[in-house]
Write a protein that holds these residues in place. Sequence first.
Motif, mmCIF file in Angstrom:
data_model
loop_
_atom_site.group_PDB
_atom_site.id
_atom_site.type_symbol
_atom_site.label_atom_id
_atom_site.label_comp_id
_atom_site.label_asym_id
_atom_site.label_seq_id
_atom_site.Cartn_x
_atom_site.Cartn_y
_atom_site.Cartn_z
ATOM 1 N N SER A 36 0.848 -1.195 0.000
ATOM 2 C CA SER A 36 0.000 0.000 0.000
ATOM 3 C C SER A 36 0.878 1.238 0.000
ATOM 4 O O SER A 36 2.084 1.181 0.248
ATOM 5 C CB SER A 36 -0.935 0.010 1.219
ATOM 6 N N THR A 37 0.262 2.380 -0.286
ATOM 7 C CA THR A 37 0.855 3.711 -0.149
ATOM 8 C C THR A 37 2.162 3.871 -0.925
ATOM 9 O O THR A 37 3.166 4.320 -0.381
ATOM 10 C CB THR A 37 1.092 4.041 1.348
ATOM 11 N N ARG A 39 4.950 5.672 -3.010
ATOM 12 C CA ARG A 39 5.310 7.074 -3.177
ATOM 13 C C ARG A 39 6.638 7.183 -3.925
ATOM 14 O O ARG A 39 7.632 6.546 -3.555
ATOM 15 C CB ARG A 39 5.430 7.777 -1.820
ATOM 16 N N GLN A 82 0.745 4.810 8.732
ATOM 17 C CA GLN A 82 -0.430 5.356 8.063
ATOM 18 C C GLN A 82 -0.121 5.968 6.699
ATOM 19 O O GLN A 82 -0.894 5.809 5.765
ATOM 20 C CB GLN A 82 -1.073 6.435 8.950
ATOM 21 N N SER A 83 0.986 6.684 6.589
ATOM 22 C CA SER A 83 1.276 7.369 5.322
ATOM 23 C C SER A 83 2.774 7.615 5.206
ATOM 24 O O SER A 83 3.514 7.603 6.205
ATOM 25 C CB SER A 83 0.512 8.695 5.229
ATOM 26 N N ARG A 85 5.783 10.152 3.060
ATOM 27 C CA ARG A 85 6.042 11.333 2.236
ATOM 28 C C ARG A 85 7.544 11.543 2.157
ATOM 29 O O ARG A 85 8.238 11.517 3.186
ATOM 30 C CB ARG A 85 5.347 12.560 2.833
ATOM 31 N N LEU A 330 -1.423 8.481 -7.965
ATOM 32 C CA LEU A 330 -1.094 8.522 -6.538
ATOM 33 C C LEU A 330 0.110 9.388 -6.216
ATOM 34 O O LEU A 330 0.194 9.941 -5.126
ATOM 35 C CB LEU A 330 -0.827 7.106 -6.018
ATOM 36 N N SER A 331 1.069 9.477 -7.133
ATOM 37 C CA SER A 331 2.320 10.152 -6.796
ATOM 38 C C SER A 331 3.021 10.587 -8.081
ATOM 39 O O SER A 331 2.923 9.916 -9.112
ATOM 40 C CB SER A 331 3.217 9.194 -5.990
ATOM 41 N N TYR A 352 -0.531 -1.728 -8.969
ATOM 42 C CA TYR A 352 0.190 -0.457 -8.987
ATOM 43 C C TYR A 352 1.103 -0.432 -10.216
ATOM 44 O O TYR A 352 1.799 -1.412 -10.504
ATOM 45 C CB TYR A 352 1.040 -0.300 -7.724
#
Length: 640
Positions: A36-37, A39, A82-83, A85, A330-331, A352
């Motif tokens: 997931s997530t 970046r 959670q996230s 960056r 997403l990014s 993805y």
Amino acid sequence: MLRLILACLLLAAEPARAQTAEPLSAEDFAAPRVWSTPRLSPDGNKIAFIMHEGEDKRIVIIDANDPQKVIRQANLGKQDLQSLRWAGNERLLVKVLGEIQLFRRFYYADRLYVYDVARDQSYEAAPEFNGTFAGNILYIDASGDWALVSGQKNQNDYPSIRRVDLATGKSAQVENQMRYVWTWFADGDGVVRAAIQGSKKNDFVLHYRDTADEKFRQTKIKLERDDDDEALVEEIFISLTDEPSVAISNFRTGRFALYEFDIAQGRLGNAVFEHPTHDIDAVMRHPKTGDVIGVSFHDEKPRIHWLDPDIAALQTKLDRALAGNANEVLSFSDDGNRLIIRSGRGSDPGLYYLFDRAAGRLDIIANPYERIDPDQLSPVQPVKYTARDGLEIEGFLTLPKGREAKNLPLILMPHGGPFARDEWGYDPEVQFLAQRGYAVFQPNFRGSTGRGRDFVEKGYGQFGSGMLNDMFDGVDWLASQGTIDPQRVCIVGSSYGGYAAMWAAITAPERLRCAASFAGVSNLNALRRHDRKMFSPTRYTTNWRDQIAGDVAALKELDEISPIEHAGRLRIPIFIAHGKDDKRVPVSQSEEMIEKLVRAGRNPDWVVYPENGHGFEKPEDHADYLKRLSTFLAEHNPAN
């Protein structure tokens, strides 16, 4: 070992997917996503993921130029990641969710960590923030050396701002807290330029300055209001560039849309984007300037409307290349050449992709649900029908693959909330039941969100009446089409859906063969004392008392529509399941219902999972629930 699927594709090509010979099992459907997530680093050369292994999560960083190459794997302990960056090309800022204890109660609390890729080290950013709200990133310097972060020093404070040295996690105070200020804004140079201060009357004061040397000057924002004196601006985005400030509001149409916003006058300007029938859900913001560059919404499927013509044109190409899917950007890399795309549909959990615009390549970089073969899944189609009072209801119908869509056994599956909605996308429980031969119907009954305030308000006070009527009107509509057999219907739901299953089993047994509830509500008065959120769709109104008007006000007491008060009336088989650690709907809601049913001689099937909450944290328990549910349905409403 990093588990990835890699394929080099032309933009117009369809990806190859592995096929499995054996039917998918309960364990396959219960398996959580692996990835997931994703970046992209600013230079586009690294991709960071959160990798899920059972109950644990870790950070995995791969080489975007060779996606089979793992650069780093980092385990931050038992942190709930959670996230992610990027801060420069060598550091990640990681938001985690933990708990703090206050007055014998536990509250969720945000925290921010730095993961230094080159040094393979992690440490907390600004540990001075000890409230529940911490680690909100306002600005990241292009070098990745420092960032501006807001948070509470303790639970009683409003957020202040600290400059964090990302090489150490140490920080220095930049701006002190201001009373009622929860939202701060920094410009593209890292200067704190604005803050929005709320008030008890729900008006706002804008604190604004042009340079770091100036003092903040104040402008009162007098918001437009409806007849009930409720402010109808949900969120304001202050622009610190030449772009106009914007706000999300449902003042003009009852549906949430994006408008230009005159800060000085506190008034909405021209519509930037409004959907003719549905609310917008969220905005996408430029990672450097903070300006709003896109709007997401959900009608028949998830969509994004881009304000930037270049990205909008790219979205059109992606939608054409991956036709029939929901394709979400997403990014981005800083130069906009490389993008990460998530693409999937109701009958496909999705993949993805890394898209290189200059090379015209679309590469699969990760499969989040590795155990799921999309070729075995059933199509999910949006449907619309008319309720008995003329209200148009939307929903989703999943038909079992390989069976004629005629006289099928039906699972009626109302969503939780109830002020929520079902959306077009992969749902493991829906697909599990469809694979076992059932049609699955998910109505977005009155009170469901996403279609504006009027539609939500039609659900006020309709917990035990109008909402259920909408569900059964949908069943009748499907029967009139010849799609389902109205004599072979069971209802299965979770949370409010579990309440609906129990209440329908009591009040409409002639319509059903059986009912199943997970984490369902049996005692509405007890839940209201525990948590009023279920009674209040906070995006649409702040006056929670309105939620128990209508039939509830006429009956005077929530007990009149609480299943626990009518357990003796149950005449059809029921299966009840709950997680013992459920903080949203306490397990007592099911335990006391089970006890009442047993005393009344009804003897339900039931199970309590000691290590799960309002959902399933343990895949093995989720698989066990699916197996028990399948056995229960096969006994009382066989699919063949």
